[in-house]
Design a protein around this motif. Structure first.
Motif, short mmCIF file in Angstrom:
data_model
loop_
_atom_site.label_atom_id
_atom_site.label_comp_id
_atom_site.label_asym_id
_atom_site.label_seq_id
_atom_site.Cartn_x
_atom_site.Cartn_y
_atom_site.Cartn_z
N SER A 31 20.49 1.62 46.87
CA SER A 31 22.07 1.47 46.26
C SER A 31 21.75 1.39 44.71
N GLN A 32 20.43 1.04 44.41
CA GLN A 32 19.95 0.80 43.11
C GLN A 32 19.80 2.11 42.34
N ILE A 33 19.43 2.99 42.92
CA ILE A 33 19.01 4.30 42.51
C ILE A 33 20.40 5.25 42.49
N LYS A 34 20.80 5.31 41.11
CA LYS A 34 22.11 5.83 41.12
C LYS A 34 21.93 7.12 39.90
N PRO A 35 22.95 8.17 39.92
CA PRO A 35 22.64 9.30 39.03
C PRO A 35 22.75 8.72 37.59
N GLU A 36 22.09 9.38 36.69
CA GLU A 36 22.19 9.00 35.06
C GLU A 36 22.45 10.35 34.61
N LEU A 37 23.93 10.36 34.35
CA LEU A 37 24.29 11.57 33.40
C LEU A 37 24.69 11.27 31.91
N ARG A 38 24.67 12.01 31.28
CA ARG A 38 25.08 11.81 29.84
C ARG A 38 26.07 13.08 29.55
N ILE A 39 27.23 12.74 28.85
CA ILE A 39 28.09 13.67 28.45
C ILE A 39 28.19 13.80 26.99
N SER A 40 28.23 14.83 26.34
CA SER A 40 28.14 14.89 25.03
C SER A 40 29.26 14.53 24.18
N ARG A 41 29.30 13.92 23.12
CA ARG A 41 30.72 13.34 22.65
C ARG A 41 31.09 14.38 21.60
N GLY A 50 39.28 36.41 19.77
CA GLY A 50 40.30 35.78 19.29
C GLY A 50 40.62 34.52 20.28
N VAL A 51 40.05 34.38 21.40
CA VAL A 51 40.21 33.33 22.26
C VAL A 51 39.46 32.33 22.31
N ALA A 52 39.81 31.06 21.87
CA ALA A 52 38.92 30.01 21.61
C ALA A 52 38.45 29.37 23.09
N ARG A 53 37.57 28.68 23.09
CA ARG A 53 36.74 28.34 24.22
C ARG A 53 35.96 27.03 23.97
N TYR A 54 36.32 25.80 24.59
CA TYR A 54 35.86 24.50 24.06
C TYR A 54 34.91 24.17 25.41
N ASP A 55 33.53 23.92 24.83
CA ASP A 55 32.56 23.55 26.05
C ASP A 55 32.08 22.07 25.73
N PHE A 56 31.87 21.49 27.06
CA PHE A 56 31.49 20.01 27.14
C PHE A 56 30.20 20.01 27.67
N LYS A 57 28.81 19.63 27.33
CA LYS A 57 27.67 19.59 27.73
C LYS A 57 27.55 18.19 28.71
N ILE A 58 26.99 18.34 29.81
CA ILE A 58 26.54 17.34 30.59
C ILE A 58 25.04 17.14 30.92
N ILE A 59 24.38 16.20 30.64
CA ILE A 59 23.09 16.10 30.81
C ILE A 59 22.35 15.11 32.02
N ASN A 60 21.59 15.84 32.88
CA ASN A 60 21.15 14.86 33.96
C ASN A 60 19.84 14.22 33.36
N CYS A 61 19.96 12.91 32.91
CA CYS A 61 18.97 12.09 32.35
C CYS A 61 17.78 11.53 33.46
N SER A 62 18.01 11.71 34.32
CA SER A 62 16.99 11.12 35.57
C SER A 62 15.79 12.11 35.57
N SER A 63 14.79 11.38 35.26
CA SER A 63 13.45 12.43 35.30
C SER A 63 12.77 12.38 36.74
N ARG A 64 13.47 11.95 37.84
CA ARG A 64 12.64 11.85 39.03
C ARG A 64 13.66 12.80 40.25
N ARG A 65 14.97 12.86 40.00
CA ARG A 65 15.85 13.27 40.91
C ARG A 65 16.91 14.27 40.34
#
Length: 192
Positions: A31-41, A50-65
């Motif tokens: 239960s202590q092993i949890k996902p570690e994500l970061r969302i770009s601010r 002519g069409v705008a698109r807005y992107d949000f970046k998500i990063i998996n910060c876990s080096s093992r899983r």
């Protein structure tokens, strides 16, 4: 004979107690092993035909899983203020027609040698976020739910966007960076 039965009973009881304690310790450890994500601010804005698109970046910060079962929600928050100065807010979850690429199924584990950065993902929308954030009384949250591929523990990550200055014309930089690089051509198209 009764001494023998007593020893067997004590051995069985000790084995059951020890096994139960071991099982509890394993569950607590997992239960202590949890996902570690970061969302770009920062929000990367690109314009194509002519069409705008807005992107949000998500990063998996876990080096093992890796992480799996990723789901995303956009939550629009309207801040209402009464004449007496007291404020409240109301939230509205935006439907799938308002966003696309909202179900990234998984992200690889972090690997600094991964040239394709499979540990990152993008979520995009065509909603006019410049207009939404310009009013001053609207903000929105990006809520990302992910499950650790080893432990099965699920965690929710939330990033709130309430300021138009967080929208940058360009693309998110490759890798773990959460910054947006300006692009010389205004009709750029984001790539994952």
């Amino acid at each position: 004979m009764s001494n023998f039965v007593l020893h067997i009973g004590i051995s069985l009881l000790a084995g059951m107690v020890g096994g139960g304690i071991f099982f509890i310790l394993i569950i607590l450890s997992l239960s202590q092993i949890k996902p570690e994500l970061r969302i770009s601010r920062y929000i990367a804005k690109s314009v194509h035909q002519g069409v705008a698109r807005y992107d949000f970046k998500i990063i998996n910060c876990s080096s093992r899983r890796a992480v799996k079962n990723i789901s995303v929600e956009f939550i629009l928050i309207k801040n209402n203020e009464s004449e007496s100065g007291s404020g409240n807010s109301s939230a509205h979850i935006l439907s799938g027609t308002d966003i696309y690429n909202s179900n990234i199924s998984s992200l690889d584990k972090y690997n600094k040698h991964d040239k394709k950065a499979g540990y990152t993902g993008r979520v995009s929308t065509h909603l006019n976020l410049d207009e939404l954030l310009a009013t001053g009384n609207l903000s929105f949250q990006l809520s990302v739910t992910a499950t650790d591929s080893f432990s099965g523990v699920t965690k929710v990550f939330v990033q709130t966007f309430s300021d138009k200055s967080l929208i940058k014309l360009g693309l998110h930089e490759l890798g773990v960076s959460v910054n947006v690089s300006p692009q010389p051509n205004s009709s750029i198209q984001s790539v994952i």
